[in-house]
Design a protein around this motif. Structure first.
Motif, PDB file in Angstrom:
ATOM      1  N   MET A  44       0.478  -1.266  -0.034  1.00  0.00           N
ATOM      2  CA  MET A  44       0.011  -0.659   0.359  1.00  0.00           C
ATOM      3  C   MET A  44       0.456   1.438  -0.521  1.00  0.00           C
ATOM      4  O   MET A  44       1.001   2.359  -0.620  1.00  0.00           O
ATOM      5  CB  MET A  44      -0.435  -0.106   1.470  1.00  0.00           C
ATOM      6  CG  MET A  44      -2.322  -0.917   1.217  1.00  0.00           C
ATOM      7  SD  MET A  44      -3.310  -1.021   2.913  1.00  0.00           S
ATOM      8  CE  MET A  44      -3.590   0.482   2.463  1.00  0.00           C
ATOM      9  N   SER A  56       1.195   3.275  -2.401  1.00  0.00           N
ATOM     10  CA  SER A  56       0.898   5.356  -2.694  1.00  0.00           C
ATOM     11  C   SER A  56       1.427   6.178  -3.113  1.00  0.00           C
ATOM     12  O   SER A  56       0.917   7.112  -3.414  1.00  0.00           O
ATOM     13  CB  SER A  56       0.604   5.114  -1.171  1.00  0.00           C
ATOM     14  OG  SER A  56       1.676   5.161  -0.323  1.00  0.00           O
ATOM     15  N   ASP A  61      -7.370   5.208  -5.830  1.00  0.00           N
ATOM     16  CA  ASP A  61      -8.659   4.716  -5.554  1.00  0.00           C
ATOM     17  C   ASP A  61      -8.326   2.945  -4.629  1.00  0.00           C
ATOM     18  O   ASP A  61      -9.187   2.726  -3.394  1.00  0.00           O
ATOM     19  CB  ASP A  61      -9.821   5.034  -6.321  1.00  0.00           C
ATOM     20  CG  ASP A  61      -9.943   6.193  -6.604  1.00  0.00           C
ATOM     21  OD1 ASP A  61     -10.505   6.676  -4.934  1.00  0.00           O
ATOM     22  OD2 ASP A  61     -11.271   5.991  -7.722  1.00  0.00           O
ATOM     23  N   ILE A  90      -5.775   1.967  -3.912  1.00  0.00           N
ATOM     24  CA  ILE A  90      -5.155   2.027  -1.767  1.00  0.00           C
ATOM     25  C   ILE A  90      -5.803   2.036  -1.016  1.00  0.00           C
ATOM     26  O   ILE A  90      -6.540   1.139  -0.505  1.00  0.00           O
ATOM     27  CB  ILE A  90      -4.205   3.332  -2.126  1.00  0.00           C
ATOM     28  CG1 ILE A  90      -3.077   2.548  -3.062  1.00  0.00           C
ATOM     29  CG2 ILE A  90      -3.594   3.266  -1.006  1.00  0.00           C
ATOM     30  CD1 ILE A  90      -1.771   3.714  -3.794  1.00  0.00           C
ATOM     31  N   ILE A  91      -7.251   3.078  -1.561  1.00  0.00           N
ATOM     32  CA  ILE A  91      -8.083   3.887  -0.283  1.00  0.00           C
ATOM     33  C   ILE A  91      -9.277   2.287  -0.102  1.00  0.00           C
ATOM     34  O   ILE A  91      -9.242   2.015   1.464  1.00  0.00           O
ATOM     35  CB  ILE A  91      -8.903   4.713  -0.668  1.00  0.00           C
ATOM     36  CG1 ILE A  91      -8.627   5.981  -0.710  1.00  0.00           C
ATOM     37  CG2 ILE A  91     -10.122   4.492   0.417  1.00  0.00           C
ATOM     38  CD1 ILE A  91      -8.575   7.377  -1.664  1.00  0.00           C
ATOM     39  N   ASP A  92      -9.096   1.205  -1.633  1.00  0.00           N
ATOM     40  CA  ASP A  92      -9.961  -0.215  -1.044  1.00  0.00           C
ATOM     41  C   ASP A  92      -9.315  -0.894   0.012  1.00  0.00           C
ATOM     42  O   ASP A  92      -9.976  -2.248   0.416  1.00  0.00           O
ATOM     43  CB  ASP A  92     -10.567  -0.195  -2.532  1.00  0.00           C
ATOM     44  CG  ASP A  92     -12.075   0.679  -3.250  1.00  0.00           C
ATOM     45  OD1 ASP A  92     -12.479   1.206  -2.265  1.00  0.00           O
ATOM     46  OD2 ASP A  92     -11.980   0.850  -4.143  1.00  0.00           O
ATOM     47  N   ASP A 145      -7.400  -1.126   1.853  1.00  0.00           N
ATOM     48  CA  ASP A 145      -7.085  -0.476   3.173  1.00  0.00           C
ATOM     49  C   ASP A 145      -8.086  -1.158   4.266  1.00  0.00           C
ATOM     50  O   ASP A 145      -8.048  -1.963   5.784  1.00  0.00           O
ATOM     51  CB  ASP A 145      -7.877   0.717   3.925  1.00  0.00           C
ATOM     52  CG  ASP A 145      -7.597   0.586   5.402  1.00  0.00           C
ATOM     53  OD1 ASP A 145      -6.310   0.805   6.117  1.00  0.00           O
ATOM     54  OD2 ASP A 145      -8.356   2.064   5.843  1.00  0.00           O
ATOM     55  N   ASP A 169      -3.888   2.666   7.382  1.00  0.00           N
ATOM     56  CA  ASP A 169      -4.048   4.137   7.578  1.00  0.00           C
ATOM     57  C   ASP A 169      -2.829   5.611   6.791  1.00  0.00           C
ATOM     58  O   ASP A 169      -4.166   6.478   5.903  1.00  0.00           O
ATOM     59  CB  ASP A 169      -4.063   4.611   8.561  1.00  0.00           C
ATOM     60  CG  ASP A 169      -5.531   3.739   9.098  1.00  0.00           C
ATOM     61  OD1 ASP A 169      -6.071   2.935   8.738  1.00  0.00           O
ATOM     62  OD2 ASP A 169      -5.670   3.651  10.418  1.00  0.00           O
ATOM     63  N   VAL A 188      -3.360   5.118   3.074  1.00  0.00           N
ATOM     64  CA  VAL A 188      -4.896   5.641   2.470  1.00  0.00           C
ATOM     65  C   VAL A 188      -4.707   7.301   2.360  1.00  0.00           C
ATOM     66  O   VAL A 188      -4.870   8.359   1.240  1.00  0.00           O
ATOM     67  CB  VAL A 188      -5.914   5.463   3.619  1.00  0.00           C
ATOM     68  CG1 VAL A 188      -7.574   5.949   2.624  1.00  0.00           C
ATOM     69  CG2 VAL A 188      -6.037   4.175   3.286  1.00  0.00           C
ATOM     70  N   ASN A 189      -4.151   7.834   3.752  1.00  0.00           N
ATOM     71  CA  ASN A 189      -4.391   8.756   3.606  1.00  0.00           C
ATOM     72  C   ASN A 189      -3.283  10.165   2.534  1.00  0.00           C
ATOM     73  O   ASN A 189      -3.641  10.875   1.978  1.00  0.00           O
ATOM     74  CB  ASN A 189      -3.330   9.639   5.174  1.00  0.00           C
ATOM     75  CG  ASN A 189      -3.916   9.554   5.994  1.00  0.00           C
ATOM     76  OD1 ASN A 189      -5.332   9.506   6.145  1.00  0.00           O
ATOM     77  ND2 ASN A 189      -3.272   9.498   7.117  1.00  0.00           N
ATOM     78  N   GLU A 230      -5.335   9.507  -0.597  1.00  0.00           N
ATOM     79  CA  GLU A 230      -5.934  10.690  -0.838  1.00  0.00           C
ATOM     80  C   GLU A 230      -5.538  12.092  -0.834  1.00  0.00           C
ATOM     81  O   GLU A 230      -6.204  12.660  -1.867  1.00  0.00           O
ATOM     82  CB  GLU A 230      -7.015  10.887   0.847  1.00  0.00           C
ATOM     83  CG  GLU A 230      -7.706  10.078   1.564  1.00  0.00           C
ATOM     84  CD  GLU A 230      -9.264  10.305   0.955  1.00  0.00           C
ATOM     85  OE1 GLU A 230      -9.565  10.475   0.084  1.00  0.00           O
ATOM     86  OE2 GLU A 230      -9.929   9.166   0.945  1.00  0.00           O
TER      87      GLU A 230
END
Length: 231
Positions: free
Chosen positions: A140, A144, A157, A159-161, A163, A208, A211-212, A215
């Protein structure tokens, strides 16, 4: 912005990107070294994680300084502002990931890699699952940064999924550790399980942070952060 100024500005942005990639590479390597230490029950390389953390902190300060100079000395347009502000946010997450790698390393240094641990089949199954979780967290983080360098919203997107997978690993490992503690009365093994659960929690936080970063990649490209239009 004149053509010559724009060229200089673009050159500065490329240099910023190179330092970002260096910081990301050091951060990714720190996670890999700590998890390898746990998997192989070998702490001989963990000193390098502390050394790497110092370099990551230095790179963070350098990138912050360059971002501020670009903001103050140039006249960035909206897209440039998004890129610079995203970089400032992303390096904060990278620095925290590095810190959490150090925290994991410190826990691993205290683990009793003795015969009791090594011969316990269930404990080693838990460690193996932690390794799988760590591998997912590392991917991840890696992806990212790729998304950042390629301005890839679709990858961000994904990567966010991803999580959700990290969260599922955490729940699985937590439940396995609780069952193990309940069925074993040895204080030393219970304390070891708490340490393993703490490592798992740090890995969840690393997910997390990835994910940041994703984003902020989306914000860099679109100006939208968590469904809110900013720039």
């Amino acid at each position: 912005m004149s053509t010559s100024v724009r060229k200089h500005f673009d050159s500065q942005l490329r240099e910023l990107n190179e330092r970002m990639l260096k910081m990301a590479s050091e951060t990714e390597n720190s996670i890999k070294v700590t998890i390898k230490a746990l998997t192989n029950k070998d702490t001989s390389q963990l000193d390098s994680v502390v050394q790497s953390d110092a370099l990551i902190d230095k790179l963070e300060r350098q990138i912050e300084g360059k971002c501020l100079k670009l903001l103050l000395q140039q006249q960035p347009v909206a897209k440039d502002l998004r890129t610079i502000s995203s970089a400032l946010k992303i390096i904060t997450d990278l620095e925290r990931i590095a810190d959490q790698s150090v925290d994991i390393g410190e826990i691993i240094l205290k683990l009793p890699f003795d015969e009791e641990f090594n011969s316990d089949i269930k404990l080693n199954e838990i460690v193996y699952t932690i390794q799988l979780m760590a591998n997912s967290a590392v991917r991840m983080v890696e992806e990212s940064i790729v998304a950042y360098t390629e301005n890839d919203v679709e990858k961000a997107d994904m990567i966010i999924d991803a999580d959700d997978c990290i969260d599922d690993y955490f729940v699985q490992i937590r439940d396995e550790i609780i069952k193990y503690i309940v069925t074993n009365n040895k204080q030393s093994l219970s304390e070891l399980c708490v340490d393993l659960l703490t490592i798992t929690k740090y890995l969840e936080k690393i997910g997390d942070h990835a994910v940041n970063i994703a984003e902020w990649v989306k914000f860099d490209v679109t100006g939208i952060h968590k469904n809110e239009k900013i720039i």
